[in-house]
Design an enzyme around this catalytic site. Structure first.
Site, mmCIF file in Angstrom:
data_model
loop_
_atom_site.group_PDB
_atom_site.id
_atom_site.type_symbol
_atom_site.label_atom_id
_atom_site.label_comp_id
_atom_site.label_asym_id
_atom_site.label_seq_id
_atom_site.Cartn_x
_atom_site.Cartn_y
_atom_site.Cartn_z
ATOM 1 N N LYS A 53 122.834 5.157 18.969
ATOM 2 C CA LYS A 53 123.788 6.206 18.574
ATOM 3 C C LYS A 53 123.033 7.478 18.189
ATOM 4 C CE LYS A 53 127.354 2.996 17.081
ATOM 5 N NZ LYS A 53 127.846 2.131 15.993
ATOM 6 N N GLN A 97 127.857 1.591 9.630
ATOM 7 C CA GLN A 97 127.712 0.514 10.606
ATOM 8 C C GLN A 97 128.187 -0.815 10.004
ATOM 9 O OE1 GLN A 97 126.565 0.822 13.904
ATOM 10 N NE2 GLN A 97 127.229 -1.294 14.061
ATOM 11 N N ASP A 120 134.715 6.838 13.385
ATOM 12 C CA ASP A 120 135.001 5.494 13.903
ATOM 13 C C ASP A 120 136.513 5.252 13.973
ATOM 14 O OD1 ASP A 120 133.036 3.812 14.858
ATOM 15 O OD2 ASP A 120 132.419 3.080 12.886
#
Ligand code: NAD
Length: 285
Positions: A53, A97, A120
Site C-alpha cells: 500500500k 490495518q 477503508d
C-alpha cells in the site's frame, strides 16, 4: 468462451487515473494527498499489505505515512494515535490495518477514525451512508468488484446477483453497491441452505468466503460474471503453497461468461481503489 478479467491491467489503468487526479490536486492545492497506514503487531501478511500500500501510494504521487506499533500497545495509545491523525491537516486518509490484537476493540478503533478520512470505508457512518444511498467512502474491495462487473456487463438493472459472504468488509457493502445499481441481490452465508441452487440462478456471482473452491464449476449459471474475492493459501505438496480462490476456477472456465483469476483479479483492484478513495477524501476536505 470465458473472458478472463485482467484485474492487474484494470488496476494499472485506475492507478494511472488516480495519479493524473493527484497531479491536478497538487496544482490547485499546492500539496499532495496523504495516506497514513497504522500497523499493530508483526503479522507477516499484514506487513506485506502495508508495504505494498505504501509503495502504491508513493507511485501515485501521494504522501505515504506509516506508524508501526508493537502488538503490546494499549487500546488507549492506539486511540490517541488515531485522534492525532484525525487532527493532522496533512493526513487525508487513515487506514488501520486489520486484524488488530485481541485486547483491542476493533469496532471502537474504527469508529474513532474521522469518517471524512476513513478511506477503508469501515466507519459506521460510511456504512450507513452507503446503505441509505448517500455519497460515502466505500470499502475498497467491493468498489473494485463493482467496477469489473459493470465493465463486463454494462447496465446491471434487474440482473440476478448472488453475494456469498456477509462480512462488513466485503459481503454487505458489495450487496449494497449491487442493490444501488438495481440488481436483484441475494446474500448467502454460512447458514444458507442449498448454496448450489442460489449459484445456479446468479448472473452475477461474487464469492467472498475464504474457503478454497467452495463454488463448483458445474453450479455456475452459463454466461455468468464471476468475481472471486477469496484468497486461500493451499499446500501444493512440495512444501510450498499457492493462492487460490473460492471458486473452482478450472471448472468454471468455459462455463462462466467472465471470471477473475486468483491471484491477479480482485486483489490489485483493492489497492487501486484505496488510492482512489484517498484522492476522493483529499478533494472533499
Ligand atoms: P469473513 O471471514 O469475515 O466472512 C466470510 C463469510 O463467508 C461469512 O459471512 C460467512 O457467513 C460466509 N461463509 C462461511 N462459510 C460459508 C459457506 N460454507 N457457505 C456460504 N457462506 C459461507 O471474510 P471476509 O473478510 O469477508 O473475506 C472473505 C474472503 O475474501 C477471504 O478469503 C479473504 O482473504 C478475501 N479477501 C480478499 C480481498 C482482496 O483484496 N482480494 C479483500 C478482502 C478479503
Amino acid at each position: 468462451m470465458t473472458v478472463i478479467i485482467d484485474g492487474k491491467a484494470r488496476a494499472a489503468q485506475l492507478r494511472a487515473d488516480v495519479a493524473a487526479g493527484v497531479s491536478e490536486f497538487v496544482a490547485v492545492r499546492g500539496r499532495a494527498p496523504g495516506l497514513t497506514v497504522v500497523l499493530v503487531g508483526e503479522d507477516p501478511a499484514s506487513a506485506v499489505y502495508v508495504r505494498s500500500k505504501g509503495k502504491a501510494t508513493t507511485e501515485a504521487g501521494m504522501v505515504s505515512g506509516e506508524h508501526r506499533l508493537p502488538a503490546t500497545v494499549s487500546e488507549a495509545e492506539l486511540l490517541a494515535l488515531v485522534a492525532a491523525l484525525n487532527a493532522d491537516p496533512a493526513v487525508d486518509g487513515i487506514l488501520v490495518q486489520l486484524p488488530l490484537p485481541r485486547h483491542i476493540d476493533t469496532d471502537r478503533v474504527l469508529a474513532t477514525i474521522d469518517p471524512a478520512k476513513d478511506v477503508d470505508g469501515f466507519h459506521p457512518i460510511n456504512a450507513g451512508r452507503l446503505a441509505t444511498g448517500l455519497d460515502a467512502l466505500v470499502p475498497c474491495t467491493p468498489s473494485g468488484c463493482l467496477m469489473m462487473i459493470e465493465e463486463a456487463l454494462g447496465d446491471i438493472t434487474g440482473k440476478e446477483a448472488l453475494v456469498i459472504g456477509r462480512s462488513n468488509i466485503v459481503g454487505k457493502p458489495m450487496a449494497a453497491l449491487l442493490l444501488a445499481r438495481s440488481a436483484t441481490v441475494t446474500i448467502a452465508h454460512s447458514r444458507t441452505r442449498d448454496l448450489a441452487a442460489h449459484v445456479a440462478r446468479a448472473e452475477i456471482l461474487v464469492a467472498a468466503v475464504g474457503v478454497a473452491h467452495l463454488v463448483k464449476g458445474e453450479w455456475i449459471r452459463p454466461g455468468a460474471c464471476v468475481i472471486d474475492v477469496g484468497m486461500n493459501r493451499v499446500a501444493t505438496g512440495d512444501g510450498k503453497s499457492r493462492l487460490t480462490g473460492d471458486v473452482d476456477y478450472d471448472g468454471a472456465l468455459g462455463r462462466a461468461g467472465w471470471i477473475t483469476p486468483v491471484p491477479g483479479g480482485v486483489g490489485p483492484m483493492t489497492i487501486a481503489c484505496l488510492l482512489a478513495n484517498t484522492l476522493k477524501a483529499a478533494k472533499a476536505r
